[in-house]
Enzyme design. Structure first.
Site, PDB file in Angstrom:
ATOM      1  CG  MET A  33      -1.950  -1.238   1.066  1.00 54.34           C
ATOM      2  SD  MET A  33      -3.126  -1.382   2.429  1.00 54.34           S
ATOM      3  CE  MET A  33      -4.170   0.035   2.127  1.00 54.34           C
ATOM      4  CB  CYS A  34       1.616   3.773   2.574  1.00 51.57           C
ATOM      5  SG  CYS A  34      -0.115   4.140   2.957  1.00 51.57           S
ATOM      6  CB  VAL A  35       5.977   0.586   1.439  1.00 59.10           C
ATOM      7  CG1 VAL A  35       7.339   0.282   0.826  1.00 59.10           C
ATOM      8  CG2 VAL A  35       6.121   0.804   2.944  1.00 59.10           C
TER       9      VAL A  35
END
Length: 219
Positions: A119-121
């Site tokens: 997701m955010c990584v």
């Protein structure tokens, strides 16, 4: 294998209490915290830019702003080389000053660590690549949750497999390294001083302003 070229910045993605502490932590939280601390220590020692991304979750979410789970798990060192950037999107560049911070510091290459891998990584690493940054992702410094079983689709997918798939999906441009220890840092190049305009050929008294006051400093 050739040594990994140094990077000038470290992005610490969503290392917040909700995701790396307690019963709701990612399975590899201890490892991610340990590796993130190591990266932080070495980035600071080298004078690299450090940016902590902090997700602002929706009301009722475990990372809702102001709740214990929203707090950053690793301490932030005060100074011009370490910043906190709050975000509401998986991509840390969306509606944030992250891009300006990196370009303002003349960063060309960066390392990424934190959660969640897919997701955010992943979204932040992909966006950095799209903006022309060289991106290094240490395999042992990011993590996620197990993917639950889906009837008729798959059994539980272990978190480690999900993290590896997230790396693979980033394509050939990203540099995946096996160990955090493979990542090295250096300070961004110093900003050059602005070039002052040459003096006027026939300047009259003072600055030429009606009251003779000196010119304002060059900014």
């Amino acid at each position: 294998m050739d040594p990994v070229r140094p990077v000038e910045a470290l992005l610490v993605v969503d290392v917040q209490v909700a995701f790396v502490s307690g019963d709701e932590a990612v399975p590899d939280a201890v490892r991610v915290l340990d590796r993130s601390r190591d990266l932080l220590d070495r980035a600071r020692a080298a004078g690299a830019l450090v940016v902590h991304l902090q997700n602002d979750g929706a009301p009722g979410a475990v990372d809702e702003p102001g709740t214990p789970g929203w707090e950053l798990r690793l301490p932030v060192a005060p100074g011009t080389r370490e910043k906190v950037v709050r975000k509401t999107d998986d991509d840390g560049f969306v509606d944030t000053p992250l891009g300006d911070l990196l370009t303002g510091a003349r960063v060309e290459a960066l390392a990424v660590c934190g959660v969640l891998s897919e997701m955010c990584v992943s979204a932040t690493a992909r966006a950095a690549l799209a903006r022309g940054f060289r991106v290094v992702l240490p395999h042992d410094a990011h993590a996620t949750y197990d993917i639950p079983a889906a009837p008729g689709i798959s059994e539980v997918v272990p978190a480690a497999m999900s993290s590896r798939a997230a790396e693979w999906a980033l394509g050939d441009e990203i540099e995946i390294v096996a160990r955090t220890a493979d990542v090295t840092f250096r300070a961004p190049p110093e900003q050059s001083a602005p070039t002052l305009p040459p003096p006027a050929a026939h300047a009259s008294r003072g600055s030429g302003l009606p009251d003779g006051s000196p010119p304002a400093p060059f900014a």
